[in-house]
Design a protein around this motif. Structure first.
Motif, PDB file in Angstrom:
ATOM      1  N   VAL A 254     -28.618  28.963  30.252  1.00  0.00           N
ATOM      2  CA  VAL A 254     -27.781  29.511  29.188  1.00  0.00           C
ATOM      3  C   VAL A 254     -28.306  28.988  27.859  1.00  0.00           C
ATOM      4  CG1 VAL A 254     -25.456  29.706  28.263  1.00  0.00           C
ATOM      5  CG2 VAL A 254     -25.804  29.608  30.736  1.00  0.00           C
ATOM      6  N   PHE A 255     -28.699  29.926  26.997  1.00  0.00           N
ATOM      7  CA  PHE A 255     -29.294  29.568  25.711  1.00  0.00           C
ATOM      8  C   PHE A 255     -28.421  30.098  24.582  1.00  0.00           C
ATOM      9  CE2 PHE A 255     -32.087  30.305  22.074  1.00  0.00           C
ATOM     10  CZ  PHE A 255     -32.726  29.084  21.973  1.00  0.00           C
ATOM     11  N   GLY A 260     -29.400  26.664  19.271  1.00  0.00           N
ATOM     12  CA  GLY A 260     -30.572  26.189  19.990  1.00  0.00           C
ATOM     13  C   GLY A 260     -30.248  25.352  21.209  1.00  0.00           C
ATOM     14  N   THR A 261     -28.994  25.356  21.640  1.00  0.00           N
ATOM     15  CA  THR A 261     -28.579  24.570  22.801  1.00  0.00           C
ATOM     16  C   THR A 261     -29.021  25.267  24.087  1.00  0.00           C
ATOM     17  OG1 THR A 261     -26.660  23.778  21.570  1.00  0.00           O
ATOM     18  CG2 THR A 261     -26.621  23.511  23.972  1.00  0.00           C
ATOM     19  N   LEU A 349     -38.708  31.192  25.785  1.00  0.00           N
ATOM     20  CA  LEU A 349     -37.963  31.294  27.037  1.00  0.00           C
ATOM     21  C   LEU A 349     -37.868  32.742  27.506  1.00  0.00           C
ATOM     22  CD1 LEU A 349     -35.042  28.769  26.437  1.00  0.00           C
ATOM     23  CD2 LEU A 349     -37.064  28.450  27.853  1.00  0.00           C
ATOM     24  N   ILE A 350     -37.654  33.683  26.567  1.00  0.00           N
ATOM     25  CA  ILE A 350     -37.595  35.100  26.937  1.00  0.00           C
ATOM     26  C   ILE A 350     -38.942  35.572  27.458  1.00  0.00           C
ATOM     27  CG2 ILE A 350     -37.291  37.428  26.012  1.00  0.00           C
ATOM     28  CD1 ILE A 350     -35.174  36.341  24.153  1.00  0.00           C
ATOM     29  N   ALA A 351     -40.038  35.118  26.829  1.00  0.00           N
ATOM     30  CA  ALA A 351     -41.363  35.504  27.299  1.00  0.00           C
ATOM     31  C   ALA A 351     -41.636  34.960  28.701  1.00  0.00           C
ATOM     32  CB  ALA A 351     -42.427  34.996  26.319  1.00  0.00           C
ATOM     33  N   LEU A 352     -41.255  33.718  28.962  1.00  0.00           N
ATOM     34  CA  LEU A 352     -41.419  33.158  30.305  1.00  0.00           C
ATOM     35  C   LEU A 352     -40.587  33.916  31.326  1.00  0.00           C
ATOM     36  CD1 LEU A 352     -41.368  29.312  29.534  1.00  0.00           C
ATOM     37  CD2 LEU A 352     -43.318  30.638  30.385  1.00  0.00           C
ATOM     38  N   VAL A 363     -29.709  33.575  30.384  1.00  0.00           N
ATOM     39  CA  VAL A 363     -28.547  34.164  29.730  1.00  0.00           C
ATOM     40  C   VAL A 363     -28.538  33.714  28.285  1.00  0.00           C
ATOM     41  CG1 VAL A 363     -26.040  34.365  29.719  1.00  0.00           C
ATOM     42  CG2 VAL A 363     -27.256  34.125  31.901  1.00  0.00           C
ATOM     43  N   VAL A 364     -28.625  34.656  27.343  1.00  0.00           N
ATOM     44  CA  VAL A 364     -28.634  34.363  25.923  1.00  0.00           C
ATOM     45  C   VAL A 364     -27.270  34.741  25.340  1.00  0.00           C
ATOM     46  CG1 VAL A 364     -29.750  34.809  23.715  1.00  0.00           C
ATOM     47  CG2 VAL A 364     -31.106  34.787  25.811  1.00  0.00           C
ATOM     48  N   ILE A 365     -26.626  33.795  24.675  1.00  0.00           N
ATOM     49  CA  ILE A 365     -25.322  34.034  24.071  1.00  0.00           C
ATOM     50  C   ILE A 365     -25.410  33.877  22.571  1.00  0.00           C
ATOM     51  CG2 ILE A 365     -24.073  33.337  26.129  1.00  0.00           C
ATOM     52  CD1 ILE A 365     -23.527  30.659  24.850  1.00  0.00           C
TER      53      ILE A 365
END
Length: 365
Positions: A254-255, A260-261, A349-352, A363-365
């Motif tokens: 969860v990002f 930036g957490t 992180l999205i690219a990975l 999961v990006v919030i």
């Protein structure tokens, strides 16, 4: 039976017991739910921190309340009291809550009041979605925020002084209508998982007999239950004691893009991949080799092995290496140490994740 075998069996039983969870902690029973209530009210007793003169509906509401007590006011000359604030009142009513029980209510300012500290909520009806009154709220408000202002216009605000709570501030006047008992009890897994659904069915049928429980999907489980209310309560109490192996849940990352957490569990791992973003480069590569015997002229055998390394660099001045399978937390810490911004970290992180290099769900919030 040998002691060593008994010891191994006891360890296996202990491990299985640790991974099991009570059934009713893992599911939501259909029909047992919370229902939202909302109301509009007035908070009085504020020390000059209420709604300003520009807020007309607070004065109109105060006039309407006074008329109920026989006090008539001129519509063209409504009172502009600064110790009154118009608020929204919300609460949650469960299907198991009965008449006369109390609910916790949340109070939120609707106008431009500076603080609700020291205020008292006047009697406020709370309505359900069907327009019926289900509870009445009233009481002194607990506010966790503070607002202080000086004569020169400067002010200091700590937390949120325009919202507060009244523990047990509402009394239930009407219960939620109950549906007739059905011969089937429907349960929904809070974390859908095929293995968990299968293990749940097996655990229930092992206690009550074959065919009592059936899985209709990875989250929906239907259980045959008695119609008699007393027997149904006994049946649910027995279900409460059933332990179920949850199986392996999908690791999640969860990002929070604003702060930036990054929060993840200890099962998240990375695979072979290479990502380049701006002046930051991440490389996760495999290496092959052959292990040699420890000493010459021995009967040792050679074995092939695979090893991996992760390289993180910035401006060709920083480099870090890890083997493949390293936790993503270590990579994130290394990226942060290089001075990456939260947006850069999210892009990496999205690219990975797009390269299927993360063993988990992002999961990006």
């Amino acid at each position: 039976m040998p002691r060593s075998l008994l010891f191994v069996l006891s360890l296996l039983f202990f491990a299985a017991h640790i991974s099991a969870k009570p059934l009713l902690d893992m599911v939501d029973i259909e029909g047992e739910r919370e229902n939202q209530l909302v109301g509009y009210g007035l908070v009085v007793g504020l020390a000059g921190s209420g709604d300003k003169n520009q807020v007309r509906f607070a004065a109109q509401s105060l006039n309407n309340m006074l008329q109920q007590f026989g006090v008539q006011m001129d519509e063209n000359n409504l009172p502009r009291a600064r110790n009154v604030a118009a608020v929204a009142v919300t609460a949650s009513l469960s299907t198991t809550t009965g008449v006369g029980q109390t609910l916790d209510v949340t109070i939120t300012s609707l106008g431009d009041a500076k603080s609700l500290h020291g205020g008292t909520l006047m009697l406020t009806p709370l309505y359900g979605v069907d327009g019926e009154v289900y509870a009445l709220a009233q009481g002194n408000i607990i506010v966790g925020g503070i607002n202080a202002s000086g004569s020169n216009g400067s002010s200091v605000t700590v937390n949120v002084p325009t919202a507060g709570l009244i523990p047990g501030g509402a009394i239930v006047e009407r219960e939620i209508p109950q549906d007739a008992l059905q011969p089937e009890l429907v349960m929904h897994l809070k974390q859908p998982n095929y293995k968990t659904a299968r293990n749940t069915v097996l655990a229930i049928n092992d206690v009550f007999g074959p065919g009592v429980a059936q899985a209709h999907s990875q989250s929906r489980i239907v259980v045959g239950a008695p119609l008699d209310p007393n027997q149904r309560i006994t049946f649910l109490s027995m279900l409460q004691d059933v332990d179920v192996d949850t199986g392996r849940l999908t690791p999640k990352i969860v990002f929070n893009s604003r702060t930036g957490t990054v929060v993840m569990n200890d099962e998240v791992r990375v695979k072979t991949a290479a990502v380049s973003h701006g002046n930051i480069t991440i490389t996760i590569a495999e290496q092959q080799g052959i292990s040699q015997p420890i000493a010459p002229f021995t009967n040792g055998t050679t074995e092939k092995f695979n090893s991996s390394a992760i390289e993180v660099s910035q401006d060709k001045s920083n480099m870090m290496l890890w083997p493949e399978g390293t936790s993503l937390q270590e990579i994130v810490n290394a990226i942060n140490a290089l001075g990456a911004t939260p947006s850069e970290l999210m892009s990496i992180l999205i690219a990975l994740d797009n390269a299927d290099a993360i063993d988990g769900e992002l999961v990006v919030i």
